[in-house]
Design a protein around this motif. Sequence first.
Motif: not given
Length: 331
Positions: A191-211
Motif C-alpha cells: 500500500p502507498y499513500r495515493g497513486s502518485a507515489p505508487m506511480m513514482s515507484d513503478m516508473l522507477g521499476n522499484q515495484i513490478a506491478a500495480g493496481v
Amino acid sequence: MPSLPRFSRRRGLVATLALVAASAFTGLAQGQPLTGKTVKILVGFPPGGGTDAIARVLAESLKDELGATVIVENKPGAGGQLAAQALKAAAPDGTTVFLSHDHSISILPQVVKAPGFDPATDFVPVAGFATFVNAFALSGGTPGKSFNDYVAWVRSAGGKGAVGVPAPASVPEFLVKVIGEKYKLDLVAAPYRGSAPMMSDMLGNQIAAGVGSVPDFIENHRSGKLRMVAVLGGARQAALPDVPTFAELGLAGFEDVPYYGVFAPAGTPKAALDQFSAALAKVIAKPAVHDRLTTMGLTVGHMSGEQLGARERAYTATWAKIIKATGFVPQ
C-alpha cells in the motif's frame, strides 16, 4: 394638486431603483447561494494523482458556471479518510465539498473500525459525474506484454511478488488477494499513500506491478512507460480497446464499476446542492471538458444527488460481499 419638486422626484426615482436592485440581489442570493463565494473542493489524495487532476479540470470551469472562486485543497492520507473527516467538520453551507471516488465513501467505512465519519448520516450526495474502472499495470522493466505473461513470470520466480496499491484495504488490495488465490500465487499488496507515489515507484521499476484506476495509469500507458494489461468492468474501455477485462481472462465478479462524485456536509441547503449539481452538469457537457475527462479514462455522465446516492449504496453492497468473502477483519 401641486407637482413635486424636481429633486424630490429624482430622489424618489433613485430610492425606487435602489429598492428594485436590492430585491433582485436578494433573489439572486437566495436562488444562487454559492455565487460570489469561495468554494473549496477537498481531494483526499496528493497532487499529481488521477483524482487531483480530475478535480482541477472541473474546478477551472466550475468557477465560471458558479460565478464563484473555486479552489482545490488536497488533504492526503489514509485513503481519503482525512479529507472525509474534514468534510464532516465543515460548515454545511455548500462552500466545502468533497470530490471522491468509491474508496473513501463506499470502502473505508467497511474496512476501518472507526473512520471518523458515516456517509449515510454525515454527508449528502451532491452529484456524480463519471464512472471508471481499475486496471492491473506492469512497470516498464517487468517482462511480458500481457497479464498471462505476468503470471508466468511470477511463477518462474518462485510464485512470489509484490503489487502496488494506492491505499491499504482498498478495492485494488482486495483484487490483489483474489488474483493471488485464483492463480495460486503468493502476491502481497504494497500500500502507498495515493497513486502518485505508487506511480513514482513503478516508473522507477522499484515495484513490478500495480493496481489503480485507469485515470492514474493512462498517460504513462500511452507513452509506453508502463503497460495496463487487464481492466475490471463488464466491457473493454473505449480508451483501451486492446486491453482485456478480467472477466475475459477468467476472473469474473468484478463487473460493477466504481464512480466519481461530489459530496457535501449533511444539512447543506438544497439550493446550494442544486446550484452545484446544475453547474457540474453544464461543465461536463462542455466538449473540451468532456473530451479531457474521457481521455483520462472516465465514462462521463451526470448523476443527480439522488442517483449518486443510489449508485453509492449499490456499489457498497456489492463490495460488502466481496470483502466478507476475503475474510478481511476491519482494522
